[in-house]
Design an enzyme around this catalytic site. Structure first.
Site, PDB file in Angstrom:
ATOM      1  N   ASP A 131       7.916  12.158  14.136  1.00 43.34           N
ATOM      2  CA  ASP A 131       8.840  12.259  13.265  1.00 43.34           C
ATOM      3  C   ASP A 131       7.221  12.382  12.249  1.00 43.34           C
ATOM      4  OD1 ASP A 131       9.916  11.461  10.334  1.00 43.34           O
ATOM      5  OD2 ASP A 131       9.390   8.871  11.069  1.00 43.34           O
TER       6      ASP A 131
ATOM      7  N   LEU B 115       0.793  -1.038  -0.552  1.00 47.94           N
ATOM      8  CA  LEU B 115      -0.073   0.011   0.059  1.00 47.94           C
ATOM      9  C   LEU B 115       0.550   1.845  -0.008  1.00 47.94           C
ATOM     10  CD1 LEU B 115      -2.829   1.139   0.467  1.00 47.94           C
ATOM     11  CD2 LEU B 115      -3.086   1.002   2.983  1.00 47.94           C
TER      12      LEU B 115
ATOM     13  N   VAL C  25       4.267  -1.112   3.968  1.00 53.85           N
ATOM     14  CA  VAL C  25       2.690  -1.742   4.284  1.00 53.85           C
ATOM     15  C   VAL C  25       2.163  -2.554   3.647  1.00 53.85           C
ATOM     16  CG1 VAL C  25       2.933  -0.228   6.781  1.00 53.85           C
ATOM     17  CG2 VAL C  25       1.678   0.610   4.296  1.00 53.85           C
TER      18      VAL C  25
ATOM     19  N   VAL D 153      12.293   2.781   6.563  1.00 58.44           N
ATOM     20  CA  VAL D 153      12.276   1.089   7.138  1.00 58.44           C
ATOM     21  C   VAL D 153      11.840  -0.220   7.261  1.00 58.44           C
ATOM     22  CG1 VAL D 153      12.532   0.810   9.633  1.00 58.44           C
ATOM     23  CG2 VAL D 153      13.758   2.761   9.144  1.00 58.44           C
TER      24      VAL D 153
END
Length: 539
Positions: free
Chosen positions: A288, A131, A139, A136
Site C-alpha cells: 500500500d 494528525l 491517527v 480506514v
C-alpha cells in the site's frame, strides 16, 4: 441480497447523480448508441449550476462520499500521473491522507474501550485533533507515560457493514461479467474480488498491521534505505495501534525535498531497489505504498532514507512466482519475445496448446513500438495495458495472487517518475535481479536447502520405523504392503533415470543458451546427473 446492499446501490446512484460523474463517462469515445443514452437520463435535463466544481473535485468528493473501497481506488489512481489529466491527479492526491476525520469523541471512546483504561491513565498528552485521516483509520499524536512520542491509530467506526455491502455488489458484478463475457472470465474477476475482500478485512485488524510493521522493521534493521517505526505492543489492540512517531518530509512535498538538497536521483533509485528487495529477497512487501504512507528522513538528504508507515496490506510470492517474474523481466528487456512467450506457456498463464510462433509475434507487435523509446521513458502501466490487449486472442489469464504486486509496481513507478522523471527503472533493477538469480543456485544456497532437507530426517526415520513395525507384524486388518522390495529397486532406478534426463536437459540448455539466467543452471544440472547416476547403478 440484504436490504443494506440494496440501500447501498441507491446511495451509489445518488452520488453519481449528485456529482454528475456521468459527464466523465460520456466524455469518452463511446459508440453512438451509448452516447444516445444521455438524452433519456432525467437528471441531465436539469440546468447546470454556475460556479460548479471542477471534474477532478467532483470525482474526489464522490469517491470520498462512497467510502473506503472507492477511496483506495482513488489513491491508486492518484499515483498514475502518466495516465490521468493533471487536474484530476492533483485532486485525487488529497485522498491519500486528507480524508475528513470522524468525531474525536468517538475516537477517544473507542480507544478507551479497547485499552480498558482512560486516556489520562495511558498517555501524558493526547492531541484531540487528529494528525492525519485516511480511508480506514485516523491517527492522533500522543506521549506515553514513559516519555515516548507516539501516534495512536484508531479504526473508523461502522466500516464493516459498508464494506460488506460494497463487496456484495462487486461480487454480483463480477459473477455477471464471468457469466456473460469470455474475456472477463480470463481476468478471474470473482477471484480478484475475493482476494480484495480478504485484504481489506485484514486491514481492519490493527494487530495484523502491527505484526506486519514489526516484520518489515526486522527485514530492514540497520538499513540506510528504509526505516520502519517501532510498535508498542503493550498498547495495541484489534482497533487501536500505538507506534513510534516519525518526523520526515512527505515524499510528494517536492519543494521541501529540494530546499534541503535531497539527492532526488538516489531517492528515486532507492525506491525501485526497495521494491525489488522486498519482493525477491524477503518475499514480504509493503503493498500500500501510495505517497500518503511514505516519508523521507531529514537526517541525511545526500543519502536519503525512506520511512514507511501503514503496513496493513502486505504481499508475498512463492519461489515459483519469484523465478517466473525475474526471468520474464530479463527476457522482456532483452526483447527476447520468444522466451517471454515460452515462459507464459510454461507457467500455465496461457493454454499449453498455444502456438508459440503466433504468441511471440503478438507480443513483439505490442512491445516493439515501446522499445523505440529510451528505457527511462517506458511506462510499465502502458506496457501492462498493451499486453492485456493480447489476452482476448490468446486466452491469457490474470493471476489473482499477483494483483497486489501489480498494484505496488504501479505505485512505485508513479512515485519514482514524480521524484525523478529521468529514472531508468531497468538499469536500477537489473543488477539486483542478476545477483538474486545467482544466489538462488549458488552452492551456499543449495547447501542451505540440503540442510533443511536433512532436518526432516528424524521425522522420516520415525515414519520408516512405524512402517517396518507394521510390515514385521502383519495383521489381517492391515492393508497389503504398498510395494515389494523388487518394485522398490525398480522405482528408484526409474527416479534415477528421470534425474539423469533432467540433468542432461539442463546441461544442454546451459551450454547452448546465451541467456545469462540459464548460466545459473550449471549446479542443479551437475547435482541431478550425479544423483541420477547413483540411483541407476546402485545395487
Amino acid at each position: 441480497m440484504s436490504l443494506l446492499a440494496v440501500r447501498r446501490l441507491f446511495r451509489i446512484q445518488r452520488v453519481v447523480i449528485r456529482y454528475r460523474l456521468d459527464d466523465l463517462l460520456f466524455a469518452l469515445p463511446l459508440p453512438w448508441w451509448l452516447l444516445a443514452v444521455r438524452f433519456v437520463l432525467p437528471w441531465r435535463w436539469i440546468p447546470r449550476r454556475k460556479n460548479e466544481l471542477t471534474r477532478g473535485a467532483r470525482l474526489r468528493l464522490a469517491l470520498q462520499d462512497l467510502g473506503p473501497i472507492f477511496i483506495k481506488f482513488g489513491q491508486l489512481l492518484s499515483t498514475r500521473r502518466d495516465l490521468l489529466p493533471e487536474d484530476i491527479a492533483d485532486e485525487l492526491m488529497l485522498l491519500q491522507d486528507r480524508v475528513p476525520p470522524f468525531e474525536s469523541e468517538k475516537a477517544i471512546a473507542l480507544i478507551e474501550s479497547q485499552l480498558g483504561a482512560k486516556i489520562s491513565q495511558v498517555f501524558t498528552r493526547f492531541d484531540v485533533a487528529p494528525l492525519a485521516s485516511a480511508s480506514v483509520a485516523q491517527v492522533h499524536a500522543a506521549q506515553l507515560k514513559t516519555g515516548e512520542e507516539v501516534v495512536v491509530k484508531v479504526v473508523r467506526p461502522g466500516l464493516k457493514p459498508i464494506i460488506g455491502s460494497d463487496l456484495a455488489w462487486l461480487f454480483i458484478l463480477a459473477k455477471i461479467a464471468e457469466r456473460l463475457s469470455a474475456d472477463a472470465r480470463l481476468l478471474h474477476p470473482v477471484d480478484v474480488v475475493a482476494d480484495y475482500e480478504k485484504t481489506i478485512y485484514d486491514e481492519l485488524d490493527l494487530l495484523r498491521e502491527a505484526a506486519n510493521s514489526s516484520q518489515l522493521r526486522r527485514n530492514f534493521e540497520g538499513s540506510t534505505m528504509l526505516y520502519v517505526p517501532q510498535v508498542y505492543w503493550d498498547w495495541c489492540r484489534p482497533k487501536v495501534l500505538v507506534m513510534e512517531r516519525i518526523y520526515g518530509v512527505q515524499v510528494t512535498d517536492l519543494a521541501t525535498l529540494a530546499d534541503q538538497r535531497t539527492d532526488m536521483k538516489k531517492l528515486a533509485e532507492r525506491g525501485v531497489e526497495l521494491f525489488f528487495t522486498q519482493v525477491f529477497r524477503d518475499s514480504f512487501f509493503h503493498a500500500d505504498m501510495h505517497p500518503g504512507n511514505i516519508f523521507v528522513s531529514t537526517v541525511a538528504p545526500w543519502d536519503p532514507q525512506y520511512i514507511a508507515i501503514d503496513c496493513g496490506i502486505v504481499g508475498s510470492l512463492t519461489p515459483e512466482d519469484q523465478d517466473y517474474l525475474a526471468r520474464n523481466l530479463f527476457a522482456f528487456f532483452k526483447r527476447d519475445y520468444r522466451r517471454v512467450a515460452q515462459l507464459h506457456i510454461d507457467s500455465g498463464w496461457v493454454p499449453a496448446e498455444t502456438k508459440l510462433n503466433e504468441f511471440e509475434a503478438a507480443i513483439r507487435t505490442v512491445c516493439e513500438p515501446i522499445f523505440e523509446k529510451p528505457l527511462k521513458d517506458i511506462s510499465f502501466g502502458q506496457v501492462l495495458m498493451r499486453l492485456f490487449q493480447t489476452a482476448r486472442r490468446f486466452n491469457m489469464e490474470v493471476q489473482p495472487q499477483l494483483v497486489l504486486l501489480q498494484k505496488t509496481l504501479l505505485n512505485i513507478e508513479g512515485l519514482g517518475r514524480q521524484l525523478y522523471p529521468e529514472l531508468d527503472l531497468w538499469s536500477t533493477a537489473q543488477p539486483f535481479l542478476e545477483r538474486w538469480m545467482r544466489e538462488r543456485v549458488s552452492p551456499k544456497t543449495l547447501i542451505g536447502n540440503l540442510q533443511s532437507q536433512v532436518e526432516q530426517i528424524p521425522h522420516l526415520a520415525n515414519m520408516t520405523r512405524d512402517l517396518l513395525e507394521r510390515l514385521s507384524q502383519p495383521h489381517a486388518a492391515d492393508p497389503p504392503p504398498p510395494y515389494s522390495n523388487r518394485g522398490d529397486h525398480w522405482a528408484l532406478r526409474l527416479i534415477g533415470a528421470g534425474l539423469l534426463a533432467g540433468g542432461v536437459v539442463l546441461a544442454t540448455a546451459h551450454t547452448q543458451s546465451g541467456d545469462e539466467l540459464m548460466a545459473f543452471s550449471a549446479w542443479p544440472a551437475v547435482l541431478m546427473l550425479v544423483a541420477g547416476l547413483y540411483l541407476v547403478v546402485r545395487r
